[in-house]
Design an enzyme around this catalytic site. Sequence first.
Site, PDB file in Angstrom:
ATOM      1  N   ILE A 296       0.868  -1.185   0.000  1.00 39.99           N
ATOM      2  CA  ILE A 296       0.000   0.000   0.000  1.00 39.99           C
ATOM      3  C   ILE A 296       0.900   1.229   0.000  1.00 39.99           C
ATOM      4  O   ILE A 296       1.723   1.412   0.908  1.00 39.99           O
ATOM      5  CB  ILE A 296      -0.946  -0.008   1.231  1.00 39.99           C
ATOM      6  N   CYS A 302       1.590   6.853  -6.669  1.00 40.81           N
ATOM      7  CA  CYS A 302       0.769   6.932  -5.452  1.00 40.81           C
ATOM      8  C   CYS A 302       1.058   8.180  -4.648  1.00 40.81           C
ATOM      9  O   CYS A 302       2.226   8.518  -4.438  1.00 40.81           O
ATOM     10  CB  CYS A 302       1.095   5.776  -4.512  1.00 40.81           C
ATOM     11  N   GLY A 338       3.537  -2.533  -6.454  1.00 40.14           N
ATOM     12  CA  GLY A 338       3.848  -1.130  -6.204  1.00 40.14           C
ATOM     13  C   GLY A 338       5.329  -0.936  -5.939  1.00 40.14           C
ATOM     14  O   GLY A 338       5.909  -1.594  -5.075  1.00 40.14           O
ATOM     15  N   GLY A 360       3.301  -1.662 -12.867  1.00 41.59           N
ATOM     16  CA  GLY A 360       2.611  -0.560 -13.519  1.00 41.59           C
ATOM     17  C   GLY A 360       3.625   0.251 -14.295  1.00 41.59           C
ATOM     18  O   GLY A 360       3.774   0.121 -15.513  1.00 41.59           O
ATOM     19  N   ARG A 385      -0.925   7.191 -15.389  1.00 41.01           N
ATOM     20  CA  ARG A 385      -1.635   7.843 -14.278  1.00 41.01           C
ATOM     21  C   ARG A 385      -2.110   6.834 -13.243  1.00 41.01           C
ATOM     22  O   ARG A 385      -2.437   5.684 -13.573  1.00 41.01           O
ATOM     23  CB  ARG A 385      -2.817   8.648 -14.807  1.00 41.01           C
ATOM     24  N   ARG A 401     -20.827   2.682 -10.971  1.00 40.32           N
ATOM     25  CA  ARG A 401     -21.562   3.179  -9.818  1.00 40.32           C
ATOM     26  C   ARG A 401     -21.093   2.559  -8.509  1.00 40.32           C
ATOM     27  O   ARG A 401     -21.434   3.010  -7.435  1.00 40.32           O
ATOM     28  CB  ARG A 401     -23.057   2.970 -10.007  1.00 40.32           C
TER      29      ARG A 401
HETATM   30  P1  XMP Z   1       4.082   1.002  -9.910  1.00 40.72           P
HETATM   31  O1  XMP Z   1       5.114   1.437  -8.914  1.00 40.72           O
HETATM   32  O2  XMP Z   1       4.409  -0.267 -10.603  1.00 40.72           O
HETATM   33  O3  XMP Z   1       2.773   0.732  -9.020  1.00 40.72           O
HETATM   34  O4  XMP Z   1       3.766   2.113 -10.864  1.00 40.72           O
HETATM   35  C1  XMP Z   1       1.586   0.269  -9.577  1.00 40.72           C
HETATM   36  C2  XMP Z   1       0.577  -0.018  -8.486  1.00 40.72           C
HETATM   37  O5  XMP Z   1       0.196   1.193  -7.811  1.00 40.72           O
HETATM   38  C3  XMP Z   1      -1.139   1.051  -7.303  1.00 40.72           C
HETATM   39  N1  XMP Z   1      -1.895   2.210  -7.729  1.00 40.72           N
HETATM   40  C4  XMP Z   1      -2.151   3.280  -6.949  1.00 40.72           C
HETATM   41  N2  XMP Z   1      -1.888   3.503  -5.655  1.00 40.72           N
HETATM   42  N3  XMP Z   1      -2.900   5.643  -5.846  1.00 40.72           N
HETATM   43  C5  XMP Z   1      -2.297   4.684  -5.094  1.00 40.72           C
HETATM   44  O6  XMP Z   1      -2.074   4.905  -3.895  1.00 40.72           O
HETATM   45  C6  XMP Z   1      -3.212   5.460  -7.155  1.00 40.72           C
HETATM   46  O7  XMP Z   1      -3.764   6.354  -7.805  1.00 40.72           O
HETATM   47  C7  XMP Z   1      -2.834   4.223  -7.728  1.00 40.72           C
HETATM   48  N4  XMP Z   1      -3.007   3.700  -8.975  1.00 40.72           N
HETATM   49  C8  XMP Z   1      -2.413   2.467  -8.935  1.00 40.72           C
HETATM   50  C9  XMP Z   1      -1.688  -0.254  -7.828  1.00 40.72           C
HETATM   51  O8  XMP Z   1      -1.610  -1.220  -6.810  1.00 40.72           O
HETATM   52  C10 XMP Z   1      -0.745  -0.562  -8.995  1.00 40.72           C
HETATM   53  O9  XMP Z   1      -0.696  -1.946  -9.320  1.00 40.72           O
END
Ligand code: XMP
Length: 479
Positions: A296, A302, A338, A360, A385, A401
């Site tokens: 997380i 993030c 992440g 990501g 994004r 929704r």
């Molecule tokens: P990386 O570091 O690979 O991470 O770009 C991708 C992961 O980030 C999470 N994710 C988010 N976490 N706000 C967050 O706190 C966001 O807007 C967001 N979008 C994605 C998600 O677990 C993804 O696989």
Amino acid sequence: MPWDKFANIEMAFTFGDVILLPGKTQVEPSEVDLSTRLGEIGLHVPILSSPMDTVTEAEMAIAVARMGALGVLHRNCTVEEQVNMAKAVKRAESFIIRDVVTVTPDDTVEAARAIMKEMNISGLPVVAEGRLVGIITRRDVYFAEDGNQVVKEVMTKDVITVSPDITPQEARKIMSRYKIEKLPVVDDSGRLVGLITAKDVFYRESHPFATRDEEGRLRVAAAISPFDLERAKTLEPYVDLLVTDVAHFHNENVMRAAKRITEEVNVPLVAGNIGTYEAAEEIITRLDVVGLRVGIASGSICTTGEVTGVAAPTLFAVAKASEAVAKYGSDVAVIADGGVRGPAEAAKAFAAGADAVMLGFALAGTKESPGSPLIVGGKMYKVYRGMGSPSARSKRFALDRYSKPSKDIAEGIEGLVPYRGDVATVIDKFVAGLKAAFGYVGAANIGEMKERARIALLSSVGAREIAPHDVKPMEKFSA
Ligand code: XMP
């Protein structure tokens, strides 16, 4: 007591805090086996692409499945759009095509030509009352005297056919012996039940480690909200895995909703995101899932940790979740999600107990991610994004929704990442880096990495030392 919180303070180690120590090795990088499992799904490459609308749509899912990894389709769209993406992955390659496009003997050659052109296919089985009576190819159409001739005048009548229990190896042999590109599949009574094409047989051979289902189609996963039972049910016939897409899974309402999904939808589920031992323990003991999405606030886009002061950095969270998995002797897979920018972070994640990594950022700049590259200051970029960024949220709330905000803050940003070319090359390099790390540690596979890897703490001064330093890299001198 308040002071106890400090006296027994936890160390939430991040990827940048630690290094892996080299160990005595008998393992050459080329011998390392990186295969892993998510329930019944085997992966040769332990990578999942993130369900984000700038990372995984059908094109990415197809490309990563061909490489032996698995794509998770994002849900920032209508359920119909998500189903269409899944169908596109399933259609991309299949050993035996089941929904075969056919013509009848009395259709005109012109009609056959139009179908071939529109569907971009090079031959059509000719079927009368369900029975195969011939085959018409582009060549037959090309050499026909005029378009008003009917199919039965130009088709090949003596068609070589096979039965439905044929293997890919046998199909290949027959095709090369007779130099044919299409092999109709017929049942005992001569009814057409499928078609094998040389292209599909060839794809199988050039991607022997691709992630496939029992029918030889590429596998695909899809993200869902745990509250969206309807979407999960609609996706059920088309996907191999569902992945919950919620920032904080360890929430009673979320867990109850997810339990219903596991009971009513016959597709394995990955639950997440979570960040603690307790969350992993509760999921393992309450829910029937095949994986945990762990981490997380470490994601490159993030802002959760910064905005809320709450985070469970991926490396720390993986170690905690793995502890619970080990304690319960569970075979639930731990997916590090992440902050995995490249093989270095991935290797550390495996050392901490992960079975796979979710990417990501590392995949967002590739040709196969959604959207076209942009040129800024002479360099190519792609947009990436967070799914909690203002622009992604505004789209999701319009379409889904179930995702109405229970909180009124953005938790992600939108930005540009350098364009990196095709994803196959990016994954090849990633895998090569990972295998090198396993070689240094002396681990022949992920299980050994978990057992053997020794982890050491690095200071921020040390972090600078283990990156290139003092020398100005050559590319900085080029225009
Ligand atoms: P990386 O570091 O690979 O991470 O770009 C991708 C992961 O980030 C999470 N994710 C988010 N976490 N706000 C967050 O706190 C966001 O807007 C967001 N979008 C994605 C998600 O677990 C993804 O696989």
